[in-house]
Design a protein around this motif. Sequence first.
Motif, PDB file in Angstrom:
ATOM      1  N   GLY A 150     -37.567   7.198 102.798  1.00  0.00           N
ATOM      2  CA  GLY A 150     -38.636   7.331 101.897  1.00  0.00           C
ATOM      3  C   GLY A 150     -39.616   5.926 101.563  1.00  0.00           C
ATOM      4  N   THR A 151     -39.160   4.950 101.757  1.00  0.00           N
ATOM      5  CA  THR A 151     -39.610   3.820 101.448  1.00  0.00           C
ATOM      6  C   THR A 151     -39.870   2.999 102.838  1.00  0.00           C
ATOM      7  N   LEU A 152     -38.859   2.834 103.709  1.00  0.00           N
ATOM      8  CA  LEU A 152     -39.118   1.911 104.808  1.00  0.00           C
ATOM      9  C   LEU A 152     -39.512   2.849 106.021  1.00  0.00           C
ATOM     10  N   VAL A 153     -38.626   4.300 105.942  1.00  0.00           N
ATOM     11  CA  VAL A 153     -38.780   5.336 107.002  1.00  0.00           C
ATOM     12  C   VAL A 153     -39.086   6.552 106.277  1.00  0.00           C
ATOM     13  N   ASP A 154     -39.723   7.335 107.068  1.00  0.00           N
ATOM     14  CA  ASP A 154     -39.803   8.787 106.598  1.00  0.00           C
ATOM     15  C   ASP A 154     -39.024   9.603 106.924  1.00  0.00           C
ATOM     16  N   PRO A 155     -38.339  10.231 105.996  1.00  0.00           N
ATOM     17  CA  PRO A 155     -37.192  11.292 106.285  1.00  0.00           C
ATOM     18  C   PRO A 155     -37.815  12.546 106.691  1.00  0.00           C
ATOM     19  N   LEU A 156     -38.940  12.828 106.389  1.00  0.00           N
ATOM     20  CA  LEU A 156     -39.600  14.094 106.461  1.00  0.00           C
ATOM     21  C   LEU A 156     -40.213  14.030 108.012  1.00  0.00           C
ATOM     22  N   LYS A 216     -39.335  16.861 110.616  1.00  0.00           N
ATOM     23  CA  LYS A 216     -40.057  18.188 110.864  1.00  0.00           C
ATOM     24  C   LYS A 216     -40.794  18.208 112.321  1.00  0.00           C
ATOM     25  N   HIS A 217     -41.141  17.206 112.855  1.00  0.00           N
ATOM     26  CA  HIS A 217     -41.714  17.228 114.370  1.00  0.00           C
ATOM     27  C   HIS A 217     -40.779  17.904 115.240  1.00  0.00           C
ATOM     28  N   LYS A 218     -39.485  17.199 115.011  1.00  0.00           N
ATOM     29  CA  LYS A 218     -38.347  17.859 116.060  1.00  0.00           C
ATOM     30  C   LYS A 218     -38.204  19.182 115.554  1.00  0.00           C
ATOM     31  N   LEU A 219     -38.213  19.568 114.370  1.00  0.00           N
ATOM     32  CA  LEU A 219     -37.854  20.982 113.879  1.00  0.00           C
ATOM     33  C   LEU A 219     -38.898  21.930 114.403  1.00  0.00           C
ATOM     34  N   GLN A 220     -39.994  21.370 114.729  1.00  0.00           N
ATOM     35  CA  GLN A 220     -41.386  22.185 115.042  1.00  0.00           C
ATOM     36  C   GLN A 220     -41.007  23.110 116.285  1.00  0.00           C
ATOM     37  N   GLY A 221     -40.243  22.272 117.067  1.00  0.00           N
ATOM     38  CA  GLY A 221     -40.008  22.826 118.418  1.00  0.00           C
ATOM     39  C   GLY A 221     -38.613  23.667 118.400  1.00  0.00           C
ATOM     40  N   LEU A 222     -38.093  23.871 117.143  1.00  0.00           N
ATOM     41  CA  LEU A 222     -36.674  24.630 117.109  1.00  0.00           C
ATOM     42  C   LEU A 222     -37.010  25.825 116.070  1.00  0.00           C
ATOM     43  N   GLU A 225     -40.924  23.529 105.825  1.00  0.00           N
ATOM     44  CA  GLU A 225     -40.148  23.837 104.700  1.00  0.00           C
ATOM     45  C   GLU A 225     -38.771  23.648 104.858  1.00  0.00           C
ATOM     46  N   LEU A 226     -38.088  23.646 105.977  1.00  0.00           N
ATOM     47  CA  LEU A 226     -36.746  23.151 106.346  1.00  0.00           C
ATOM     48  C   LEU A 226     -36.715  21.927 105.898  1.00  0.00           C
ATOM     49  N   LEU A 256     -30.635  17.136 115.581  1.00  0.00           N
ATOM     50  CA  LEU A 256     -31.434  16.664 114.257  1.00  0.00           C
ATOM     51  C   LEU A 256     -30.405  15.869 113.539  1.00  0.00           C
ATOM     52  N   LEU A 257     -29.305  15.559 113.537  1.00  0.00           N
ATOM     53  CA  LEU A 257     -28.766  14.754 112.673  1.00  0.00           C
ATOM     54  C   LEU A 257     -28.736  13.305 113.307  1.00  0.00           C
ATOM     55  N   GLU A 258     -28.969  13.392 114.756  1.00  0.00           N
ATOM     56  CA  GLU A 258     -29.268  12.114 115.434  1.00  0.00           C
ATOM     57  C   GLU A 258     -30.497  11.541 115.277  1.00  0.00           C
ATOM     58  N   GLN A 259     -31.452  12.645 114.937  1.00  0.00           N
ATOM     59  CA  GLN A 259     -32.711  12.252 114.570  1.00  0.00           C
ATOM     60  C   GLN A 259     -32.915  11.310 113.663  1.00  0.00           C
TER      61      GLN A 259
END
Length: 224
Positions: free
Chosen positions: A12-18, A21-27, A34-35, A86-89
């Motif tokens: 959230g500070t150095l990298v964006d955990p959200l 969602k780009h990977k999730l969009q394909g799934l 939301e997920l 996703l976990l590897e992402q």
Amino acid sequence: MSTHALALDVYGTLVDPLEVKHKLQGLVGEQAEELAAVWRQKQLEYSFRRGLMDLYEDFSVCTAQALDYAQDHCGVSLAAEERQQLLEQYQELAPFPDVIPALETFAAQGYKKVAFSNGHPDQVRQLLSYGGVLAHLDGVISVHEVEVFKPAPRVYQYLLDQLGTPGDRTWLVSSNPFDVIGAKAAGLRAAWVKRAPGALFDPWGIEPDLVVADLKELAQRLGT
């Protein structure tokens, strides 16, 4: 210069955990945003609960269990391979664009700079190496050695012990209000990185020393 150590939160500070969602969009399509949000919310909640219950597990356990909850919450079912992807992402999140330029400025200003994270130190190093950030830091400090998560007071004391600096010469830098409040309560200075214009700070009567939009602004403010 009144301070010389900067402890920078990672997620959230150095990298964006959200970013996941780009990977999730394909799934999961339109449920991706939301997920991703529920996943992050539960990841933090599970770390808080484990800290209160003295049931420490590696942060990756919180992350995996939070993903399982988020699936159920959104009514989707990921295949085992998709879940693992996703976990590897989470180990392949890009840094925010201001991060490396700001770290270069902090170095020129003479600050010692460390990542300070709930994550396992090996995983944090892997993540920051992927994004090219690790080379710009002086080290990684993780709560893993203390076996409790932020914002427990002893994690901030552990940070000070590892840095060898007093609280009034050490800045905690985080986009997470709970982290900022925890650091202030433990006697550190703290800067809240308000990356989202609509982000709210918890009304506890414990305020950050600085509020900045990004790390480049923080470097400017600390350099004056």
